[in-house]
Design an enzyme around this catalytic site. Sequence first.
Site, PDB file in Angstrom:
ATOM      1  N   CYS A  74      -9.002 -29.741 -18.732  1.00 35.70           N
ATOM      2  CA  CYS A  74      -9.055 -31.190 -18.503  1.00 35.70           C
ATOM      3  C   CYS A  74     -10.423 -32.139 -19.250  1.00 35.70           C
ATOM      4  CB  CYS A  74      -9.361 -31.680 -17.007  1.00 35.70           C
ATOM      5  SG  CYS A  74      -9.375 -33.163 -16.416  1.00 35.70           S
ATOM      6  N   CYS A 183      -5.894 -35.972 -23.669  1.00 33.03           N
ATOM      7  CA  CYS A 183      -5.819 -35.666 -22.096  1.00 33.03           C
ATOM      8  C   CYS A 183      -4.808 -34.484 -22.242  1.00 33.03           C
ATOM      9  CB  CYS A 183      -5.334 -36.858 -21.583  1.00 33.03           C
ATOM     10  SG  CYS A 183      -4.590 -36.323 -19.742  1.00 33.03           S
TER      11      CYS A 183
HETATM   12  N1  DGL Z   1      -5.465 -33.742 -17.670  1.00 28.40           N
HETATM   13  C1  DGL Z   1      -6.686 -34.664 -17.525  1.00 28.40           C
HETATM   14  C2  DGL Z   1      -7.350 -34.738 -18.780  1.00 28.40           C
HETATM   15  O1  DGL Z   1      -7.253 -34.015 -19.577  1.00 28.40           O
HETATM   16  C3  DGL Z   1      -6.115 -35.888 -16.663  1.00 28.40           C
HETATM   17  C4  DGL Z   1      -7.348 -36.654 -16.104  1.00 28.40           C
HETATM   18  C5  DGL Z   1      -6.845 -37.395 -15.107  1.00 28.40           C
HETATM   19  O2  DGL Z   1      -6.314 -36.684 -13.940  1.00 28.40           O
HETATM   20  O3  DGL Z   1      -6.874 -38.635 -15.160  1.00 28.40           O
HETATM   21  O4  DGL Z   1      -8.119 -35.626 -19.095  1.00 28.40           O
END
Ligand code: DGL
Length: 259
Positions: A74, A183
Site C-alpha cells: 500500500c 496506488c
Molecule cells: N492500495 C492503497 C495504496 O496503495 C490504497 C489506499 C487507500 O485505501 O486509500 O495507496
Amino acid sequence: MSSTKPIGIFDSGIGGTSIWKEIHTLLPNENTIYLADSKNAPYGQRTKEEIIALSKKNTEELIRQGCKMVVVACNTATTNAIKELRSNYDIPFIGIEPAIKPAANLSETETIGILATKGTINSELFNRAVESFSNVKIIEQIGFGLVQLIEEGKMESQEMTTLLEEYLKPMVEANMDYLVLGCTHYPYLIPQIKKIIPDHIKIIDSGKAVAKQTKSILQKNNLLNLSEEKSRQFFYTNSDSTVLKNILGFTENVAYKDF
Ligand code: DGL
C-alpha cells in the site's frame, strides 16, 4: 539457512493483491498470508496517525501468524508509516512507493502524471521524492473516490469512467508520456484507463520492482523458502469476501477474519 515461514502482505483492502500476484509469480515457492483491511479502507483520506495505527495493527496480526517479513502493499501506508514499522518491529519490511524514478528518467516530453491517494500525495516521503526530480514536470492528481469504487467492485461502472476522465484528461492535455499509478488498487483500472488515454502514453506501476526487492531482501537475510513442498497462499479480509474472491479469480483459502 532458509525459512518456510510465510511472507506477510497487507493493504487497506483488495488492491495489494496486484502486488501479491507479482510476488507469487517471482517466488512461487513462498508461503504467503495476505490481509485486506477493507473494513478501514480507504486509508488515503485518513490522518497520518490513523494510518500508522492501522499499519501496526495489520503488522501485529501478521507477526502473530508467524510471518518472517512484511510487505506493505500500500503506497499510502508505506509513505506514512514505514518508518514507524521499521523502528517498532524486528523483521524486514518491504514498502511500495510511486515509480517516479523510471518515469522521470524515460520521459521524452519531460512531463509525467501521477495518480495516487491524498495520503500519499500529501506525505513527506512522496514530496521529497518529487523534489529530487526537478528535471521533469510532475502533474500530481489525487484519485478521490477510486479506491472506494474498487472496494465495491465497481471497476467498470459509469461512475468510475467519469472520475477517471476528470483526473486523466488534464494530464493528457499537458502532454504527459508516462502515467505513474501510485496506488496498488489502480492497476485494476488499467483497462479503463487505456480507453481514456492515447496509446503512446505508457502506464507504470511498482509491482514488479517490489517483487524483486522482496526476493533480494529474503536472500540477504537467508530467509528464502528452499523447501520442496507445495507453497500455501492464504487471504483474509475483515469485510465481505466476495470482492476479494472476484479480484483473485479463486475462492480457495480466501476467508473472512476479524483483525
Ligand atoms: N492500495 C492503497 C495504496 O496503495 C490504497 C489506499 C487507500 O485505501 O486509500 O495507496
